[in-house]
Motif scaffolding. Sequence first.
Motif, PDB file in Angstrom:
ATOM      1  N   THR A 119      80.027  50.661 115.165  1.00  0.00           N
ATOM      2  CA  THR A 119      78.220  51.528 115.557  1.00  0.00           C
ATOM      3  C   THR A 119      77.402  51.118 114.457  1.00  0.00           C
ATOM      4  O   THR A 119      76.310  51.403 114.346  1.00  0.00           O
ATOM      5  CB  THR A 119      78.654  52.725 116.115  1.00  0.00           C
ATOM      6  N   SER A 120      78.850  51.648 113.322  1.00  0.00           N
ATOM      7  CA  SER A 120      77.203  51.538 111.835  1.00  0.00           C
ATOM      8  C   SER A 120      76.883  49.999 111.760  1.00  0.00           C
ATOM      9  O   SER A 120      75.522  49.537 110.822  1.00  0.00           O
ATOM     10  CB  SER A 120      78.764  51.891 110.287  1.00  0.00           C
ATOM     11  N   TRP A 121      77.915  48.683 111.826  1.00  0.00           N
ATOM     12  CA  TRP A 121      76.706  47.114 112.331  1.00  0.00           C
ATOM     13  C   TRP A 121      75.994  46.980 113.549  1.00  0.00           C
ATOM     14  O   TRP A 121      74.878  46.784 112.780  1.00  0.00           O
ATOM     15  CB  TRP A 121      77.558  46.439 112.332  1.00  0.00           C
ATOM     16  N   LYS A 142      72.542  46.967 119.215  1.00  0.00           N
ATOM     17  CA  LYS A 142      70.992  46.979 117.708  1.00  0.00           C
ATOM     18  C   LYS A 142      70.853  48.653 118.144  1.00  0.00           C
ATOM     19  O   LYS A 142      70.414  48.947 119.181  1.00  0.00           O
ATOM     20  CB  LYS A 142      69.453  46.499 117.878  1.00  0.00           C
ATOM     21  N   ASN A 143      71.518  49.126 117.354  1.00  0.00           N
ATOM     22  CA  ASN A 143      70.709  50.693 117.236  1.00  0.00           C
ATOM     23  C   ASN A 143      71.864  51.928 118.096  1.00  0.00           C
ATOM     24  O   ASN A 143      71.719  53.226 118.408  1.00  0.00           O
ATOM     25  CB  ASN A 143      69.468  51.495 117.391  1.00  0.00           C
ATOM     26  N   HIS A 144      72.889  51.269 119.018  1.00  0.00           N
ATOM     27  CA  HIS A 144      73.275  51.527 119.736  1.00  0.00           C
ATOM     28  C   HIS A 144      74.550  51.854 119.934  1.00  0.00           C
ATOM     29  O   HIS A 144      75.618  52.419 119.040  1.00  0.00           O
ATOM     30  CB  HIS A 144      73.180  51.246 121.446  1.00  0.00           C
ATOM     31  N   PRO A 167      82.770  54.613 115.465  1.00  0.00           N
ATOM     32  CA  PRO A 167      82.267  54.135 114.549  1.00  0.00           C
ATOM     33  C   PRO A 167      81.863  53.157 113.367  1.00  0.00           C
ATOM     34  O   PRO A 167      80.615  52.919 113.033  1.00  0.00           O
ATOM     35  CB  PRO A 167      83.071  55.748 113.434  1.00  0.00           C
ATOM     36  N   TRP A 168      83.048  52.279 113.054  1.00  0.00           N
ATOM     37  CA  TRP A 168      82.960  50.722 112.045  1.00  0.00           C
ATOM     38  C   TRP A 168      81.767  49.815 113.148  1.00  0.00           C
ATOM     39  O   TRP A 168      81.331  49.704 112.227  1.00  0.00           O
ATOM     40  CB  TRP A 168      84.117  50.532 111.398  1.00  0.00           C
ATOM     41  N   ASN A 205      66.998  45.272 119.822  1.00  0.00           N
ATOM     42  CA  ASN A 205      66.468  46.417 121.180  1.00  0.00           C
ATOM     43  C   ASN A 205      66.176  45.744 121.670  1.00  0.00           C
ATOM     44  O   ASN A 205      65.168  44.859 121.978  1.00  0.00           O
ATOM     45  CB  ASN A 205      65.146  47.451 120.097  1.00  0.00           C
ATOM     46  N   LEU A 206      65.996  46.160 122.722  1.00  0.00           N
ATOM     47  CA  LEU A 206      64.952  46.629 124.238  1.00  0.00           C
ATOM     48  C   LEU A 206      63.620  46.978 123.809  1.00  0.00           C
ATOM     49  O   LEU A 206      63.165  47.575 123.243  1.00  0.00           O
ATOM     50  CB  LEU A 206      65.424  47.372 125.209  1.00  0.00           C
ATOM     51  N   GLN A 262      74.069  49.803 114.156  1.00  0.00           N
ATOM     52  CA  GLN A 262      73.122  50.387 113.248  1.00  0.00           C
ATOM     53  C   GLN A 262      72.663  50.006 112.186  1.00  0.00           C
ATOM     54  O   GLN A 262      70.735  50.098 112.197  1.00  0.00           O
ATOM     55  CB  GLN A 262      73.688  52.057 113.017  1.00  0.00           C
ATOM     56  N   ALA A 263      73.452  49.268 111.698  1.00  0.00           N
ATOM     57  CA  ALA A 263      72.668  48.029 110.479  1.00  0.00           C
ATOM     58  C   ALA A 263      72.121  47.183 110.613  1.00  0.00           C
ATOM     59  O   ALA A 263      70.921  46.171 110.339  1.00  0.00           O
ATOM     60  CB  ALA A 263      73.580  47.502 110.096  1.00  0.00           C
ATOM     61  N   HIS A 268      81.276  54.128 120.839  1.00  0.00           N
ATOM     62  CA  HIS A 268      80.074  53.796 119.930  1.00  0.00           C
ATOM     63  C   HIS A 268      81.607  53.866 118.871  1.00  0.00           C
ATOM     64  O   HIS A 268      81.157  54.922 117.588  1.00  0.00           O
ATOM     65  CB  HIS A 268      79.530  55.555 120.413  1.00  0.00           C
ATOM     66  N   ARG A 305      72.655  44.519 112.255  1.00  0.00           N
ATOM     67  CA  ARG A 305      73.479  43.121 112.140  1.00  0.00           C
ATOM     68  C   ARG A 305      74.803  42.939 112.361  1.00  0.00           C
ATOM     69  O   ARG A 305      76.199  43.316 113.404  1.00  0.00           O
ATOM     70  CB  ARG A 305      74.794  43.128 110.653  1.00  0.00           C
TER      71      ARG A 305
END
Lengths: 229, 229, 229, 229
Positions: free
Chosen positions: A101-103, A166-168, A98-99, A130-131, A105-106, A96, A108
Amino acid sequence: MLEELKKRVYEANMLLPKYKLITFTWGNVSEIDPETGYFAIKPSGVEYDELTPDDMVIMDLEGNKIEGKYNPSSDTATHIEIYKGMPDVKGIVHTHSPWATSWAQAGRGIPCYGTTHADYMYGEIPCVRNLTKEEIEEAYEKNTGVLIVDHFKDTEYMAMPAVLCKNHGTFTWGKNAKDAVHNAVVLEEVAKMAARTEMLNPQVQPAPQELQDKHYYRKHGANAYYGQK
Amino acid sequence: MLEELKKRVYEANMLLPKYKLITFTWGNVSEIDPETGYFAIKPSGVEYDELTPDDMVIMDLEGNKIEGKYNPSSDTATHIEIYKGMPDVKGIVHTHSPWATSWAQAGRGIPCYGTTHADYMYGEIPCVRNLTKEEIEEAYEKNTGVLIVDHFKDTEYMAMPAVLCKNHGTFTWGKNAKDAVHNAVVLEEVAKMAARTEMLNPQVQPAPQELQDKHYYRKHGANAYYGQK
Amino acid sequence: MLEELKKRVYEANMLLPKYKLITFTWGNVSEIDPETGYFAIKPSGVEYDELTPDDMVIMDLEGNKIEGKYNPSSDTATHIEIYKGMPDVKGIVHTHSPWATSWAQAGRGIPCYGTTHADYMYGEIPCVRNLTKEEIEEAYEKNTGVLIVDHFKDTEYMAMPAVLCKNHGTFTWGKNAKDAVHNAVVLEEVAKMAARTEMLNPQVQPAPQELQDKHYYRKHGANAYYGQK
Amino acid sequence: MLEELKKRVYEANMLLPKYKLITFTWGNVSEIDPETGYFAIKPSGVEYDELTPDDMVIMDLEGNKIEGKYNPSSDTATHIEIYKGMPDVKGIVHTHSPWATSWAQAGRGIPCYGTTHADYMYGEIPCVRNLTKEEIEEAYEKNTGVLIVDHFKDTEYMAMPAVLCKNHGTFTWGKNAKDAVHNAVVLEEVAKMAARTEMLNPQVQPAPQELQDKHYYRKHGANAYYGQK
């Protein structure tokens, strides 16, 4: 058995905190032994400063524990799908960081804005969807791997050894565990610089294709000339 | 031969990880010996924690290896062009330091927003254009140097010892290897603060010219009075 | 008395600088002893590199000092209200950790943008309102606790072990002091990534509910399967 | 002479790299001896890892060097003006600390967005204007001090122990050198969080006045109750 493999996987796992890719136990590394088809992976939720090489868990590609006193990483089923579907992959890392994971979470992918990226990864680093609720409920970790394998089907996946979920978080791979960690470090550095690049120039475009090609093929393939042969 | 030079270049290379200017082997430092016209440079792709002074490669300005067991940095041809075209330069550094590289990826020069910048670099730090496809194919590393030398032709290049290469990274120079590293550190710090300055005030203008002049000439030239003479 | 408790609270306090959650003395940790109802807390304004386990102050829930040569943390009254109003809480941390405090200063709760957040905290991390002038004047620290308890009334507060206080800082809790520090680290990491996520995608939405559920319940509750049982 | 003063000033200077407030030699600390009216200050441009207490330079308030083998900091004339015009000030720090300097480069004062700020500094941290061309040419460093003193005339300057100089950097002060460094650390931390606060909420307003008052007077003045008396 497989003492050397366990030692390499242990050492690769210990690189994650060294390169500040993880907080607490939020990551795992595995490597597969081509001869036996077994792989070694970090145990689930054990603190890094208590890990020893002997704590690594040996698994087969059917998900059976071959050796080890601990449960394997909860992401083991994802590793298995990747090893099965992308056979050139011999080492896998999940973080995870951080940079990156920020993408993720975005939602992208990371465009290739420069040669740091192009030196190691060819093109945009993808962010898979996402699943669905059904896929999560059926087999979350396995289906994460299925989704990744599906995305990279019929591609040169060793030329894009990274994916965002995504989001993970992230998965990276390589020709062994250490190489996969190397790619995880590259991913985080590239993710950081790409975010700042967009902050400095919201209209920025990817680097010219010929520059991306030059840098990627300077380091990879038959005509590579970077390094000591 | 040139043991002192190799030692200085080795030590300057080791400053790159110390000042967090590089990840892995993504940088290189050289210094030229005015007497012989030879320069010492880091070998290509050797890990920093394995480097020794003896691993530095001695090259001449025609690109011949004079001494050394390794291949020189893949950016050697860029160094050669700069030494040939900008003769006051005696040390050169290449990095992908993250803040400065983000400006390079954004395709933007760094305006002079304050005295930290003006103390060492006079005016906007330029970002040179991408090479064309033809220039890349013909001789990528050499033409990177040609482009830089061309940009600084007829300028006081020792007063602007830094350049960004679009979508790539940075080169800095100085009166020796250590001085060039010093300028690489300044560049990264200035790049970081300039990005944050624009975040805090998107309409910000460069610092007043008289303030830039005061700080630059407080440290440089005949009337300098900073430091111990 | 309560030597073990003081030692645990001391050690948990020392984790705050280790994880870079605090500058100077800007934080405090406490833990309550279920048997006696006493809790140990850091003394007010003592520098971290001078602290010893013996400097911890033992208090009761009426605010009486039971033991200790120092004044307890100036936030003691907040801790008391939380222990009284949220009885499953056995350890409490207060920090001004920079990313989380930036959200608090912005007056915003932190949406759940990914699984790093969902692994430990269920839903949006709330930001409680400013106290009124009257509440501040009457009993600032106590009313901070009253406000927090009121916010979490009739909720599963162990599933959201963190809160932001507007224009102020953070409180986190857990099943003991160390667990509360763990949650403070998670909060800061999540706050950092959420800020960057919004920078990369200003229209971003929270992670799908089914993904949040999957990750939270993978680690918590009857069906958890993360870790070593 | 004044060995204790030199030692304290040396130690306070060494805190600047420790707290990452400076790069290279970009900062200086002084402290005045109330008895003699002499002050000790860092020499100009000497590297921090070569400094010794004995290298500190003793000056009087007329700018005469009383003792010392080195030239004093090039900012000495600014220190002198502040000591003369703001007599409660006994220690002064100058830095280019990156977040605070970014605000200075943006030409903006730092609003009080939270209690971390209010705990130490009452109200908005001001950013003073650029000197005019004439003021720069006449006496740059002295006029920087004149400008600061003029700004704080008839104010409680010990309640706002920090100022930003537009396009330049920071000065902080305190009741001795160490206290001034403490305020420099607070300034940098507050500057970082305020920038991020605005990123998260571009419409953010300063913290309510009653909260600012509560925190400032909890730590300062007759009714303070933070710390050990």
